[in-house]
Design a protein around this motif. Structure first.
Motif, short mmCIF file in Angstrom:
data_model
loop_
_atom_site.label_atom_id
_atom_site.label_comp_id
_atom_site.label_asym_id
_atom_site.label_seq_id
_atom_site.Cartn_x
_atom_site.Cartn_y
_atom_site.Cartn_z
N LEU A 133 -31.51 -16.48 43.32
CA LEU A 133 -32.57 -16.99 42.13
C LEU A 133 -31.11 -16.69 41.13
N SER A 134 -30.32 -17.20 41.78
CA SER A 134 -29.12 -17.53 41.04
C SER A 134 -29.05 -18.16 39.88
N ASP A 135 -28.56 -17.89 38.76
CA ASP A 135 -28.71 -18.51 37.51
C ASP A 135 -30.25 -18.65 37.03
N THR A 136 -31.58 -18.13 36.44
CA THR A 136 -32.26 -18.35 36.49
C THR A 136 -32.64 -17.02 35.16
N GLY A 137 -33.97 -17.80 34.93
CA GLY A 137 -34.87 -16.69 33.85
C GLY A 137 -35.02 -14.98 34.35
N VAL A 138 -34.45 -14.96 35.63
CA VAL A 138 -35.07 -13.41 36.29
C VAL A 138 -34.78 -12.70 36.02
N ASN A 168 -29.63 -12.83 46.37
CA ASN A 168 -28.34 -13.37 44.93
C ASN A 168 -28.66 -13.65 43.66
N LEU A 169 -28.63 -12.94 43.12
CA LEU A 169 -29.17 -12.31 41.66
C LEU A 169 -28.08 -12.54 40.96
N ASN A 183 -33.02 -23.41 37.83
CA ASN A 183 -33.59 -23.78 37.15
C ASN A 183 -34.46 -22.31 36.39
N SER A 184 -35.54 -23.08 35.44
CA SER A 184 -35.76 -21.63 34.04
C SER A 184 -37.42 -21.82 34.56
N ASP A 229 -23.28 -10.71 41.22
CA ASP A 229 -21.84 -10.64 40.01
C ASP A 229 -22.57 -11.19 39.02
N SER A 230 -22.47 -10.27 38.16
CA SER A 230 -23.06 -9.70 36.79
C SER A 230 -21.99 -8.96 35.60
N ARG A 231 -21.93 -9.01 34.74
CA ARG A 231 -21.79 -8.00 33.54
C ARG A 231 -22.51 -6.69 33.70
N LEU A 232 -24.41 -6.53 33.90
CA LEU A 232 -24.50 -5.88 33.37
C LEU A 232 -24.86 -5.46 34.46
#
Length: 558
Positions: free
Chosen positions: A362-367, A385-386, A341-342, A411-414
């Motif tokens: 919170l996966s795939d959000t703008g958080v 879940n981030l 969600n946005s 799961d993030s390259r950051l």
């Protein structure tokens, strides 16, 4: 497979069902013990490493010699039930052996996904008469004709007919007389229509109804409006369901669970649900909703589970307006899914009062990192879940005090080694997903702090055999994914050979060879092994499976 025996059932009058010459639960099993030939000790129960009971031995022996028995109707029902369950579990039940269970007064027949189940089997099932209380014939070839035989079993309380493509509206009509049904499931039926659902009108004792993926039931929910005892309704993935259907269930005030993922429900449809004050579980994933629906949802004081993933929930990113401000009143909420969600960091301020929250998606959000500071007081949070957010190493530091966390998806390259170092205080972690994170051999030393890890994904591509040395002592691991790390060699398999609790292992896209497979032999609990794009051959993997890994069910590549 099979059901538990000797359960108290309100509908079953044991005395009324006694027949002349029959043994029952209080009777002796002496007949069985005297007529069985002497058992050898090579039965399955002995292979499980525990001392079997005398009954275990007898039942196992009956399974071995099933061709010698034509009827079990003179046995106590509990013993017949045990034998039936054993035959199902060992896949020894067939057209011939099934005949021996004619008139055995079995209570539970669970043959869902069992091969060869057809109308002829239902003849034996129906011979159980008033004793039968639960039946599962999912994925079978039973037709309307077979279903009609169940009228001989008026006390059935639970019936599962999932994936039964040969049962139509006409077959549903035969269920109308089973008024004692409390649980009914017809998942993924492509034949049942709204008209066929008329049969549900008489099922006034129904508590649970599952119609997941029934794609032709638009307009059929009207036949549920008088089922006042209904507590759970699953219409997930019924993309035929629209706002026009929702009014039919708005009066089911006992509903506690409502599954409506991927239905065509909008904010207008949700408005019709506002009288469902007992609702505790609401799944709206993939429905075309907006933040406006949250006003109604906030009026469900009993809500403990809320899934709004993949809806059109959004905010403008400011502190003056937040899509989630209505949710702060849901003080009983334990599971919240806001993925895809946005929403931005500003939204999370309204979650800090949800002190009973245990799981947050919170996966795939703008958080991003700033929003995580609002979660610092959620002392009961066990899972977060981030993945695919803009959270960085610095943001993870704000989670370091949430020592209740057991499952963490990053799961993030950051995320890098530095981020992993900031969460070493989370010693209760049992699941850690670092699939896309940029973790190197240096960072793996921080994994030593997570002694309770049962599942680990470390697939960023920078791990070598040297990094695996810091994993080899995580003895609680059951699932390990090291795929995409192209520098791993046979040495890695040698290092993890002591992780004997592993049930799943993935080392795809590495330099593993046939020679290294020998190191896997101690992993007797391994059930899934994935070695795609490695220097191994299917023949050698098959040899390993047959010679050393008896529990291995799936090998890739095959």
């Amino acid at each position: 497979m099979g059901g538990a025996c000797s359960r108290k059932r309100d509908l079953l009058d044991e005395v009324a069902l006694r027949r002349s010459g029959r043994y029952y639960k209080s009777s002796s099993a002496k007949w069985l013990l005297l007529t069985l030939p002497r058992c050898n000790t090579n039965v399955s129960v002995r292979e499980q490493g525990k001392c079997p009971s005398l009954m275990d031995l007898c039942v196992a022996k009956v399974r071995e010699d099933i061709k010698n028995y034509s009827s079990f109707s003179v046995l106590p029902r509990d013993i017949s039930q045990l034998i039936f369950n054993e035959l199902v579990a060992s896949h020894c039940l067939n057209d011939v052996s099934l005949e021996a269970f004619q008139d055995c007064a079995l209570q539970d027949i669970w043959i869902g996904e069992y091969p060869g189940v057809k109308d002829g089997w239902i003849r034996i099932v129906s011979s159980q008469g008033e004793s039968l209380l639960s039946l599962d014939i999912s994925c079978s070839d039973v037709t309307d004709t077979g279903l009609s035989l169940l009228k001989k079993c008026p006390n059935v309380q639970s019936l599962k007919c999932n994936y039964c493509d040969q049962i139509s509206d006409y077959g549903l009509g035969h269920l109308s007389g089973l008024s004692n049904l409390t649980s009914l499931s017809f998942k993924r039926s492509n034949v049942i229509t709204a008209d066929g659902m008329r049969a549900f009108t008489n099922l006034v004792n129904l508590v649970n109804l599952d119609l997941e993926r029934c794609l032709k039931i638009h307009g059929g929910l009207v036949h549920l409006k008088d089922l006042k005892k209904l507590e759970s309704l699953n219409i997930k993935y019924c993309n035929c369901i629209t706002d026009a259907d929702i009014g039919s269930i708005s009066g089911l005030t006992n509903l506690k669970e409502l599954q409506m993922s991927c239905c065509k429900i909008t904010d207008a449809g949700i408005t019709q649900l506002k009288g469902l004050s007992k609702l505790a579980h609401l799944n709206l994933e993939g429905c075309p909703l907006t933040a406006a629906c949250l006003k109604v949802i906030s009026g469900f004081p009993s809500l403990m589970f809320l899934n709004l993933s993949r809806c059109s929930i959004s905010d403008d990113g400011s502190e003056n307006f937040s899509a989630l401000q209505k949710l702060k009143v849901l003080q009983k909420l334990k599971v919240l899914n806001l993925g895809f969600n946005s929403i931005s960091d500003a939204c999370l301020v309204h979650l800090k009062g949800l002190l009973k929250l245990k799981s947050l998606e919170l996966s795939d959000t703008g958080v991003g990192s700033n929003g995580l500071s609002h979660l610092s007081g959620l002392s009961n949070l066990e899972s977060i879940n981030l993945s695919f957010t803009s959270v960085t190493d610095g943001g993870l530091r704000k989670l370091s005090g949430l020592t209740s966390i057991k499952s963490l998806n990053l799961d993030s390259r950051l995320i890098t080694d530095a981020g992993l170092a900031t969460i070493t205080s989370l010693t209760g972690l049992t699941h850690l997903d670092l699939f896309g994170a940029r973790i190197t051999d240096f960072g793996t030393k921080f994994l030593k702090c997570f002694k309770k890890l049962q599942s680990l994904e470390l697939c960023g591509g920078s791990i070598t055999d040297a990094g695996v040395k810091n994993i080899k002592d995580l003895k609680s691991l059951k699932q390990l994914n090291l795929s995409q790390n192209s520098h791993l060699t046979d040495k890695t398999l040698e290092l993890i050979s002591g992780l004997t609790g592993l049930t799943s292992l993935n080392v795809s896209n590495s330099r593993i060879t046939n020679a290294g497979l020998r190191h896997l032999k101690p992993l007797k609990n391994l059930r899934l092994l994935t070695l795609e794009s490695c220097k191994v051959t299917a023949n050698e993997m098959k040899k390993l499976q047959l010679s050393a890994l008896p529990n291995l069910l799936s090998v890739r590549p095959e």
